[in-house]
Write an enzyme that holds these catalytic residues in place. Structure first.
Site, short mmCIF file in Angstrom:
data_model
loop_
_atom_site.label_atom_id
_atom_site.label_comp_id
_atom_site.label_asym_id
_atom_site.label_seq_id
_atom_site.Cartn_x
_atom_site.Cartn_y
_atom_site.Cartn_z
N GLY A 1 0.84 -1.21 0.00
CA GLY A 1 0.00 0.00 0.00
C GLY A 1 0.86 1.24 0.00
N GLU B 1 7.19 3.35 4.45
CA GLU B 1 7.56 4.46 5.32
C GLU B 1 9.01 4.92 5.23
OE1 GLU B 1 6.71 1.31 6.38
OE2 GLU B 1 7.98 0.66 8.03
N ASN B 2 9.69 4.76 4.08
CA ASN B 2 11.08 5.22 3.95
C ASN B 2 11.24 6.58 4.62
OD1 ASN B 2 11.42 3.06 1.94
ND2 ASN B 2 10.20 4.42 0.67
N GLU C 1 1.88 5.89 7.63
CA GLU C 1 3.29 5.99 7.22
C GLU C 1 4.03 7.05 8.02
OE1 GLU C 1 4.27 3.58 5.50
OE2 GLU C 1 2.24 2.93 5.02
N HIS D 1 5.09 5.99 11.41
CA HIS D 1 6.32 5.19 11.33
C HIS D 1 7.58 6.03 11.35
CE1 HIS D 1 5.11 1.09 10.67
NE2 HIS D 1 4.52 1.29 9.52
ZN ZN Z 1 3.30 0.14 8.25
#
Ligand code: ZN
Length: 843
Positions: free
Chosen positions: A250, A253-254, A287, A290
């Site tokens: 989906g 989270e870089n 994201e 994170h």
């Molecule tokens: Zn996640």
């Protein structure tokens, strides 16, 4: 298990990449400085063609092991060293590592290069100790076959451009799986948070510029919310959000450069359903949660993946509830996460939230959305309601201070939160974390005493091994303790308790703990007699628990049918969600084109007709959020019912918008399309919708077509759809599962889709295998099959594959899922259909 990190601890990477899209070759040189504990060390690699390794400028012997995905290196001695590794690598189309996304602008084919390194694909881009604990600083330098008008972005800002090489600022200490960059033609919009963090949204130029507005606003306010909630500043100068046309998961989270599926980021602000806006907002908030929880503090090893995902999955709701309080987003939590977790976690053989893993395929296989995400977030919601927000925030702040730029385990989180709240959280939570499954608490009056007992709840065969849980009961009677640790518990004289409380006895009020309740007949009837006074979440919970008990053979399914009418006129979207989930589950008891099926269609009509009349097909300006979210459920029911007024009305809407179907109101568009393909199907219609599907850049219109078109009843037309499965110009591999599932769910197309996946399994494995989405092709198949014949075919096909890395648990679980459904239908079919008939006749 020994980890590479034990022998070699990198602290700085200088990664140089020269990427040629034309020849699809990456030429790279990586310098890794770190501490070698031994003269023999190894770093990870996959698909790299290594030409030389130097240590401190001198050539050293090395050996590449493709099985272990490593380069073994012999150093002159242990100690501080800098490795220089030269290599080439292919630019692959697998949506992992460094890969191209394909798209068109005005008919012209284009590429956008992006990255996806979680879980173990950073090693496909550059040699590294590819383990979450091996945190280091990264200097990226990237050159590519650059054309004018192209840009490149990465975790950190660009600081220099020299001879076509883009140099990026040194990152903070971070794990390899969070490194990211992307280049190509992009458009972008920017804003800045109160604290000065630059926020950006990036997409291809296939989208209209205003599609970037909604995500920009949500991203900005999410970062601001988290900085306040976590009481810990966002540690990077920027937070970029990038929509990639080809993207398997989906979103990812870089750190500083979050990547998304297009449909989960950009949207048309003027015509997108509230449901989709809510979904996109929760994905962005997930994201960005994170960026602290996962990026700043990272799990030590993948067994604690839940630390990352369960937490982000709870925080997305906490954040969106703060940003958009009118949405009542926790209701979505109840209809999606709670329901998914309760269903999946009831099958014997399910994984626990905390799960041991070693090999890359095993690691990929634990991203079970119903467990690591949904059940895990439910566990944390349970914690939040036990300790409250003040202790949660205080504990989190301490956790970030203690572990920032480093790693942590589950025990560290329970310590921090438990200390803030002054309770032994680990003792309670380990029963939920380490054990698979969940309890059903039976509440009954035994010899006049109100008595509770817990045992594991199963759907299908389950072996009771005596598990017990520390259950936060949240009862509405004073005699109920906060936590139930015992197997059985006596609360006192029921009549006295009932009189004192003046209300029916209930447990798990608010439905925040991960268990269900089985009331005895007297207690249940007391609740049902007063069901009008229950709030919507409690009504949903009542229906949900009864449905699960029926699925688990603990009560008769037929008894649930008679309850439906009682809730059919509810104006609450969550009650309608639960109601139509129960009703939808009845479909498995009827065979296509039987008189049982037509009775069931009548039941759907009786449930939905008054609501369709009340709400109408077209959204009204200024209507309540509940009405907006309820309409889809009742329209869908009316279409299943073959309600003639609805068919005519939807057809009229289709005709009126035939010039530009994308302009149909997004809230109802999928139902208008579904009606058209089901009742007015033609070859022209199929071609028209497939062409729109290929051409449109509107993600939610694309999703609508993918949902509606496979409902077409004509076998030849269905065969045309299946023929497009392997044509990535029509259906991108990332979207294939929805198309496969759609045709499989269609009685007229099931054989076609099932034959396709069995015949072309190798193609599927080559295309999406080794990807964390791969096993879900099996999950969706098992979600549909319901006959002994399909069960036998499923076994015959998948049992020989049971030892495929990453598929073992899924195949075992899914066989069980179909088995228990087949048995349930066998046992309950007659009684259910009798109850449906009675329902229809009496109304
Ligand atoms: Zn996640």
């Amino acid at each position: 298990m020994t980890r590479l990190y034990d022998n070699f601890q990198p602290n700085l990477y200088k990664v140089y990449l020269d990427i040629d899209r034309g020849s699809k070759v990456i030429t790279g040189q990586t310098k890794i400085s770190g501490l070698a504990q031994d003269s023999k060390i190894a770093v990870n690699q996959k698909f790299l063609n290594v030409s030389g390794v130097q240590a401190d400028g001198k050539k050293v012997p090395f050996s590449v092991d493709d099985e272990e995905e490593t380069i073994g290196i012999e150093l002159p001695q242990a100690g501080e060293t800098t490795l220089t590794i030269d290599y080439t690598a292919p630019l692959t189309d697998s949506m992992m590592g460094i890969y191209p996304s394909y798209y068109q602008v005005d008919g012209e084919k284009k590429q956008l290069i992006g990255t996806q390194f979680e879980t173990t694909a950073a090693r496909q881009a550059f040699p590294c100790v590819d383990e979450p604990e091996a945190k280091a600083n990264f200097d990226l330098a990237i050159k590519f076959d650059e054309k004018s008008g192209e840009t490149i972005i990465a975790n950190m800002p660009e600081i220099d451009l020299d001879k076509g090489v883009h140099y990026f600022d040194r990152t903070v200490k971070m794990s390899t799986y969070l490194v990211a960059f992307a280049f190509g033609e992009m458009q972008s919009k920017y804003t800045t948070t109160k604290s000065g963090v630059k926020i950006g949204v990036f997409s291809t130029k296939a989208h209209k510029p205003n599609e970037l507005d909604f995500p920009l606003d949500i991203a900005k306010r999410s970062i601001e919310f988290y900085e306040d909630f976590y009481q810990t500043p966002y540690p990077l100068p920027h937070s970029w959000q990038l929509a990639l046309p080809d993207f398997s998961a989906g979103a990812m989270e870089n750190w500083g450069l979050v990547t998304y599926r297009e449909a989960y980021l950009v949207l048309d602000p003027d015509n997108t359903s509230l449901e989709t806006k809510e979904l996109v907002a929760t994905v962005i908030a997930h994201e960005l949660a994170h960026q602290w929880f996962g990026d700043l503090v990272t799990m030590k090893w993948w067994d604690d993946l839940w630390l990352n995902e369960s937490f982000a999955n709870m925080m997305e709701y906490v954040a969106v509830d703060a940003l958009e309080p009118d949405w009542h987003i926790w209701e979505l939590f109840q209809t999606s996460e709670a329901s998914a977790a309760l269903q999946r976690d009831a099958t014997d053989g399910v994984q626990s939230v905390h799960v041991q893993v070693e090999k890359p395929a095993e690691i990929d296989s634990i991203f079970d959305s119903a467990i690591v995400y949904a059940k895990g977030s439910r566990m944390l919601v349970m914690v939040r309601s036990l300790i409250g927000d003040d202790a949660l925030r205080k504990g989190l702040k301490a956790y970030f201070v203690a572990h920032h730029y480093a790693n942590a385990s589950g025990a560290d989180l329970w310590d921090a939160l438990g200390q803030a709240a002054g309770i032994d959280l680990a003792k309670i939570m380990n029963t939920w974390l380490e054990q698979p499954g969940y309890p059903v608490v039976s509440a009954s009056v035994v010899a006049g005493k109100l008595t509770l007992s817990q045992e594991q709840f199963f759907i299908g065969d389950g072996k009771d091994v005596g598990r017990s849980w520390q259950i936060p009961l949240n009862g509405n009677y004073e005699a109920v303790p906060q936590i139930m640790s015992e197997k059985t518990l006596e609360l006192g004289d029921y009549q006295e308790l009932r009189q004192q409380a003046g209300a029916p006895f209930r447990l798990n009020v608010g439905n925040e703990a991960h268990f269900i309740v089985k009331y005895d007949d007297a207690l249940l009837n007391d609740i049902l007699d007063n069901s009008d006074s229950l709030d919507p979440i409690s009504q949903l919970q009542l229906l949900q628990d009864l449905r699960l008990l029926a699925e688990g053979n603990q009560i008769s399914y037929a008894s649930v049918v008679s309850l439906l009418k009682r809730f059919a006129d509810s104006h609450s979207n969550v009650v309608n969600a639960a109601l139509y989930q129960v009703a939808g589950n009845l479909k498995k008891f009827v065979t296509p084109d039987s008189k049982e099926e037509s009775a069931l269609r009548q039941l759907f009509d009786q449930l939905s007709a008054a609501q369709v009349k009340r709400l109408g097909w077209t959204p009204k300006y200024g209507e309540s959020i509940d009405d907006q979210l309820t309409r889809p459920y009742v329209l869908n029911a009316a279409l299943y019912a073959k309600n003639q007024d609805s068919i005519t009305e939807a057809h009229g809407l289709f005709e009126a918008n035939a010039e530009a179907l994308v302009d149909l109101p997004a809230d109802i568009r999928v139902y208008v399309l579904a009606n058209e393909v089901q009742n007015y199907s033609s070859s022209d219609l199929l071609d028209r919708l497939l062409t729109d599907y290929i051409r449109t850049s509107d993600g939610s219109y694309k999703t609508d077509i993918a949902a509606a078109l496979p409902m077409i009843p004509d076998k030849d037309l269905l065969a045309k759809i299946v023929a497009e499965y392997e044509n990535s110009e029509t259906i991108k591999p990332q979207d294939l599962r929805a198309w496969y599932r759609g045709v499989l769910a269609n009685d007229h197309g099931q054989q076609l889709a099932w034959d396709w996946i069995r015949n072309d399994w190798q193609w599927l494995e080559d295309t999406v295998g080794g990807d964390m989405e791969f096993p879900t092709f099996i999950t969706v198949t098992a979600g549909i099959f319901k006959t002994p014949q399909r069960l036998a075919e499923f076994r015959e096909f998948f049992e020989p594959k049971i030892n495929t890395p990453g598929l073992t648990r899924e195949i075992k679980m899914d066989t069980k899922v179909i088995e228990s459904r087949v048995a349930l239908i066998e046992n309950e079919k007659d009684a259910v259909n009798k109850a449906v008939n009675l329902f229809v006749f009496n109304n």
